[in-house]
Design a protein around this motif. Structure first.
Motif, PDB file in Angstrom:
ATOM      1  N   LEU A 426       0.829  -1.204   0.000  1.00 32.69           N
ATOM      2  CA  LEU A 426       0.000   0.000   0.000  1.00 32.69           C
ATOM      3  C   LEU A 426       0.864   1.255   0.000  1.00 32.69           C
ATOM      4  CD1 LEU A 426      -2.778  -1.130   2.495  1.00 32.69           C
ATOM      5  CD2 LEU A 426      -3.122  -0.576   0.086  1.00 32.69           C
ATOM      6  N   LYS A 427       1.960   1.215   0.749  1.00 35.65           N
ATOM      7  CA  LYS A 427       2.856   2.375   0.788  1.00 35.65           C
ATOM      8  C   LYS A 427       3.509   2.594  -0.574  1.00 35.65           C
ATOM      9  CE  LYS A 427       4.070   2.048   5.712  1.00 35.65           C
ATOM     10  NZ  LYS A 427       5.162   1.757   6.676  1.00 35.65           N
ATOM     11  N   ARG A 428       3.954   1.506  -1.216  1.00 34.03           N
ATOM     12  CA  ARG A 428       4.626   1.627  -2.502  1.00 34.03           C
ATOM     13  C   ARG A 428       3.698   2.203  -3.575  1.00 34.03           C
ATOM     14  NH1 ARG A 428       6.561  -3.565  -1.292  1.00 34.03           N
ATOM     15  NH2 ARG A 428       5.120  -4.472  -2.825  1.00 34.03           N
ATOM     16  N   HIS A 429       2.411   1.912  -3.463  1.00 34.41           N
ATOM     17  CA  HIS A 429       1.450   2.335  -4.482  1.00 34.41           C
ATOM     18  C   HIS A 429       0.562   3.481  -4.000  1.00 34.41           C
ATOM     19  CE1 HIS A 429       2.496  -0.954  -7.201  1.00 34.41           C
ATOM     20  NE2 HIS A 429       2.570  -1.724  -6.130  1.00 34.41           N
ATOM     21  N   GLY A 430       1.030   4.218  -3.004  1.00 34.53           N
ATOM     22  CA  GLY A 430       0.320   5.407  -2.555  1.00 34.53           C
ATOM     23  C   GLY A 430      -1.092   5.150  -2.079  1.00 34.53           C
ATOM     24  N   GLY A 431      -1.328   3.955  -1.524  1.00 33.79           N
ATOM     25  CA  GLY A 431      -2.653   3.635  -1.017  1.00 33.79           C
ATOM     26  C   GLY A 431      -3.618   3.124  -2.069  1.00 33.79           C
ATOM     27  N   ASN A 432      -3.181   3.042  -3.334  1.00 34.19           N
ATOM     28  CA  ASN A 432      -4.057   2.559  -4.403  1.00 34.19           C
ATOM     29  C   ASN A 432      -4.285   1.057  -4.231  1.00 34.19           C
ATOM     30  OD1 ASN A 432      -4.799   1.384  -7.055  1.00 34.19           O
ATOM     31  ND2 ASN A 432      -4.643   3.509  -7.739  1.00 34.19           N
ATOM     32  N   SER A 436      -2.108  -2.198  -5.598  1.00 34.76           N
ATOM     33  CA  SER A 436      -1.524  -2.995  -4.515  1.00 34.76           C
ATOM     34  C   SER A 436      -1.955  -4.445  -4.623  1.00 34.76           C
ATOM     35  CB  SER A 436      -1.942  -2.420  -3.153  1.00 34.76           C
ATOM     36  OG  SER A 436      -1.479  -1.098  -2.995  1.00 34.76           O
ATOM     37  N   ALA A 437      -3.233  -4.679  -4.932  1.00 31.74           N
ATOM     38  CA  ALA A 437      -3.737  -6.049  -5.074  1.00 31.74           C
ATOM     39  C   ALA A 437      -3.029  -6.771  -6.212  1.00 31.74           C
ATOM     40  CB  ALA A 437      -5.251  -6.020  -5.320  1.00 31.74           C
ATOM     41  N   GLU A 438      -2.814  -6.054  -7.324  1.00 37.94           N
ATOM     42  CA  GLU A 438      -2.125  -6.666  -8.471  1.00 37.94           C
ATOM     43  C   GLU A 438      -0.695  -7.035  -8.109  1.00 37.94           C
ATOM     44  OE1 GLU A 438      -0.975  -5.636 -13.132  1.00 37.94           O
ATOM     45  OE2 GLU A 438      -2.297  -4.314 -11.971  1.00 37.94           O
ATOM     46  N   ALA A 439      -0.007  -6.144  -7.396  1.00 40.49           N
ATOM     47  CA  ALA A 439       1.377  -6.416  -7.003  1.00 40.49           C
ATOM     48  C   ALA A 439       1.465  -7.592  -6.040  1.00 40.49           C
ATOM     49  CB  ALA A 439       1.987  -5.169  -6.362  1.00 40.49           C
ATOM     50  N   LEU A 440       0.426  -7.771  -5.217  1.00 41.26           N
ATOM     51  CA  LEU A 440       0.409  -8.856  -4.225  1.00 41.26           C
ATOM     52  C   LEU A 440      -0.098 -10.168  -4.804  1.00 41.26           C
ATOM     53  CD1 LEU A 440      -1.013  -6.784  -1.224  1.00 41.26           C
ATOM     54  CD2 LEU A 440       1.270  -7.774  -1.341  1.00 41.26           C
ATOM     55  N   GLY A 441      -0.566 -10.143  -6.049  1.00 44.06           N
ATOM     56  CA  GLY A 441      -1.109 -11.356  -6.647  1.00 44.06           C
ATOM     57  C   GLY A 441      -2.492 -11.688  -6.129  1.00 44.06           C
ATOM     58  N   LEU A 442      -3.246 -10.666  -5.694  1.00 42.40           N
ATOM     59  CA  LEU A 442      -4.587 -10.845  -5.150  1.00 42.40           C
ATOM     60  C   LEU A 442      -5.605 -10.148  -6.041  1.00 42.40           C
ATOM     61  CD1 LEU A 442      -3.873  -9.961  -1.396  1.00 42.40           C
ATOM     62  CD2 LEU A 442      -4.104 -12.257  -2.355  1.00 42.40           C
ATOM     63  N   SER A 443      -6.877 -10.585  -5.938  1.00 43.09           N
ATOM     64  CA  SER A 443      -7.945  -9.802  -6.543  1.00 43.09           C
ATOM     65  C   SER A 443      -8.215  -8.600  -5.643  1.00 43.09           C
ATOM     66  CB  SER A 443      -9.215 -10.648  -6.668  1.00 43.09           C
ATOM     67  OG  SER A 443      -9.725 -10.964  -5.377  1.00 43.09           O
ATOM     68  N   ARG A 444      -8.874  -7.574  -6.180  1.00 40.69           N
ATOM     69  CA  ARG A 444      -9.158  -6.396  -5.367  1.00 40.69           C
ATOM     70  C   ARG A 444     -10.071  -6.770  -4.202  1.00 40.69           C
ATOM     71  NH1 ARG A 444     -12.184  -1.712  -4.608  1.00 40.69           N
ATOM     72  NH2 ARG A 444     -10.937   0.187  -4.519  1.00 40.69           N
ATOM     73  N   GLN A 445     -11.041  -7.668  -4.479  1.00 41.90           N
ATOM     74  CA  GLN A 445     -11.947  -8.089  -3.418  1.00 41.90           C
ATOM     75  C   GLN A 445     -11.195  -8.885  -2.343  1.00 41.90           C
ATOM     76  OE1 GLN A 445     -15.052  -7.067  -3.290  1.00 41.90           O
ATOM     77  NE2 GLN A 445     -15.409  -8.076  -1.330  1.00 41.90           N
ATOM     78  N   GLY A 446     -10.217  -9.697  -2.789  1.00 38.06           N
ATOM     79  CA  GLY A 446      -9.424 -10.453  -1.826  1.00 38.06           C
ATOM     80  C   GLY A 446      -8.608  -9.546  -0.924  1.00 38.06           C
ATOM     81  N   LEU A 447      -8.064  -8.474  -1.515  1.00 38.43           N
ATOM     82  CA  LEU A 447      -7.309  -7.520  -0.703  1.00 38.43           C
ATOM     83  C   LEU A 447      -8.212  -6.815   0.297  1.00 38.43           C
ATOM     84  CD1 LEU A 447      -4.761  -5.939   0.001  1.00 38.43           C
ATOM     85  CD2 LEU A 447      -5.283  -4.375  -1.882  1.00 38.43           C
ATOM     86  N   LEU A 448      -9.414  -6.431  -0.145  1.00 38.29           N
ATOM     87  CA  LEU A 448     -10.340  -5.742   0.757  1.00 38.29           C
ATOM     88  C   LEU A 448     -10.680  -6.609   1.969  1.00 38.29           C
ATOM     89  CD1 LEU A 448     -12.785  -4.027  -1.782  1.00 38.29           C
ATOM     90  CD2 LEU A 448     -10.961  -2.966  -0.430  1.00 38.29           C
ATOM     91  N   LYS A 449     -10.840  -7.911   1.750  1.00 40.46           N
ATOM     92  CA  LYS A 449     -11.151  -8.831   2.851  1.00 40.46           C
ATOM     93  C   LYS A 449      -9.985  -8.873   3.847  1.00 40.46           C
ATOM     94  CE  LYS A 449     -14.329 -11.879   0.362  1.00 40.46           C
ATOM     95  NZ  LYS A 449     -14.581 -13.254  -0.145  1.00 40.46           N
ATOM     96  N   LYS A 450      -8.752  -8.881   3.319  1.00 38.63           N
ATOM     97  CA  LYS A 450      -7.597  -8.932   4.217  1.00 38.63           C
ATOM     98  C   LYS A 450      -7.426  -7.606   4.957  1.00 38.63           C
ATOM     99  CE  LYS A 450      -5.081 -12.512   1.709  1.00 38.63           C
ATOM    100  NZ  LYS A 450      -5.100 -13.494   2.815  1.00 38.63           N
ATOM    101  N   LEU A 451      -7.726  -6.493   4.303  1.00 32.45           N
ATOM    102  CA  LEU A 451      -7.666  -5.203   4.968  1.00 32.45           C
ATOM    103  C   LEU A 451      -8.642  -5.147   6.127  1.00 32.45           C
ATOM    104  CD1 LEU A 451      -7.446  -2.733   1.925  1.00 32.45           C
ATOM    105  CD2 LEU A 451      -5.602  -3.435   3.453  1.00 32.45           C
TER     106      LEU A 451
END
Length: 457
Positions: A426-432, A436-451
């Motif tokens: 999140l820091k590397r991508h300015g909170g985007n 961030s999800a793409e860089a982590l290999g996650l879907s956006r929905q998957g990242l939201l669940k982890k957040l």
């Protein structure tokens, strides 16, 4: 539908070639013709043919015995090729000898056109089936040992996702990473997910052979081209025709050989050692190295033109020390593979203390070291169901590292490290969140669940 590869029709009777060549072309096949043994041999060496229709009595000698010797040499050079022998001599002995040598079928002139088309179709179907079986065998063998695809750490998943996305194309792939990170296994995965999956996957370690031997291994040689060259050798580029050539440890290749590899990649032609005519090949290149090719470019140790030719898409495999989330999964994977070493045939388990010791180790040998450690620990554990720290070779020889997260249990450490990776992305991508999800290999929905799970919303 036209066959994907040409058929070779070899007969000294021009009228026969004209009539039956047209018959096969009208049926949708690409047909290449040859009228004598020397031209047939040159044509056969220059291209890959799944099927050859071969007359036994060919110039210059026209004898059946020479024809049978030529058949044996052909099948020895490329065992996967199907050969339909067509001869004006209907002697049963000759047909039996041809079949014994490995011919797919034996037809006597005059050949019934309908019979020929049926036999050709059956032979091509057999070639396709054998390739599918080989691809399945390769896939199953890989699945039984493939730790390269085991993991859930974001950096690892991002690398695998990139490799799989580029697999369907014919772009060259450059896999970088330390020794033991699974570069060849990832290369095999790219091959098996490509349109060339039914073709061969040919690996070669560029650092394992001296320059002269490596050149011969890659490009082949002709008989008598150097001392010890007692027969023609096709070379690995030719063996990979229609499939994938994997050049491992590309950074170890000498400058002189780099030039020849570049030419082969640019033109699609290779020149065997001692040959006077090039051979056309169709290969997809995947290469790998643990060296820093960018630095080698600056030092003049690696050619810039070859660098940009092999670096179609670069995929970096992270070292095991950067894959804390994957360590328990990989250790369990290897322990399951070692079950046959146990007296009761049951895979051993990791005790909490052994898992902590694994997490504290730096793993300079990466996956290769972890596999060896699990094999060794399985044997030393004997009848015990759980592995203990004393079963590991490094326990007591290094000080366990303190957890950077302050967590104490293995599960807590895994969760804490996952949270740290998410925060850093999140820091590397300015909170985007999308980036961030793409860089982590996650879907956006998957990242939201982890957040939400880690209270990072």
């Amino acid at each position: 539908m036209a066959s994907s590869q040409p058929l070779l029709l070899v007969d000294d009777d021009a009228a026969f070639r004209k009539v039956y060549g047209k018959l096969l072309r009208d049926a949708g096949h690409e047909v290449v013709e040859a009228g004598d043994r020397p031209s047939a041999r040159a044509t056969f060496e220059a291209r890959a043919f799944p099927l050859v229709l071969l007359d036994l009595m060919l110039p210059p000698d026209g004898s059946v015995s020479a024809g049978l010797e030529g058949l044996a040499a052909l099948l020895d050079a490329r065992p996967g090729t199907k050969v339909i022998v067509i001869s004006g001599v209907g002697d049963t002995r000759h047909s039996l000898e041809a079949i014994r040598l490995g011919a797919y079928d034996f037809l006597t002139k005059p050949v019934d056109p309908d019979v020929l088309l049926v036999v050709v179709q059956r032979a091509l179907a057999r070639v396709a089936l054998e390739r599918q079986v080989e691809a399945l065998r390769t896939s199953l063998a890989q699945a039984s040992r493939d730790a390269a695809m085991v993991g859930q750490s974001p950096s690892f998943l991002a690398s695998v996702s990139l490799a799989e996305r580029v697999a369907a194309s014919d772009l060259p792939v450059l896999i970088t990473g330390e020794n033991g990170t699974g570069k060849e296994l990832l290369a095999r995965t790219v091959h098996l997910k490509s349109r060339r999956q039914s073709g061969p996957f040919i690996p070669v370690n560029c650092g394992a052979l001296p320059e002269t031997l490596l050149e011969s291994a890659l490009f082949g040689h002709v008989k008598g081209s150097f001392t010890g060259a007692t027969r023609d050798h096709r070379g690995l580029f030719a063996e990979a025709d229609g499939g994938t050539l994997f050049l491992d440890e590309l950074g170890d290749m000498t400058s002189a050989l780099q030039v020849k590899v570049l030419r082969a990649l640019e033109t699609g032609d290779i020149l065997p050692v001692g040959a006077d005519r090039p051979v056309r090949v169709d290969v997809r290149l995947i290469s790998a190295t643990h060296r820093d090719l960018g630095r080698m470019l600056q030092e003049g140790a690696f050619r810039e033109d070859l660098y940009w030719r092999v670096k179609g898409v670069e995929v970096r495999l992270p070292p095991l020390r950067e894959r804390a989330l994957d360590l328990p999964l990989l250790a369990t994977h290897f322990l399951n593979q070692c079950a046959h070493l146990c007296p009761d045939g049951r895979a051993r388990l990791l005790s909490e203390a052994a898992a902590e010791a694994l997490a504290a180790h730096a793993w300079p040998g990466n996956l290769r070291e972890l596999r060896h450690e699990m094999q060794r620990a399985t044997v030393l554990a004997g009848e015990r169901r759980e592995l203990q720290p004393e079963d590991l070779s490094f326990t007591g020889s290094e000080r366990p590292r303190a957890s950077p997260t302050g967590a104490t249990t293995l599960a807590a450490k895994v969760e804490a490290l996952e949270r740290l990776e998410i925060e850093e992305a999140l820091k590397r991508h300015g909170g985007n969140r999308t980036h961030s999800a793409e860089a982590l290999g996650l879907s956006r929905q998957g990242l939201l669940k982890k957040l939400d799970r880690y209270g990072l919303t």
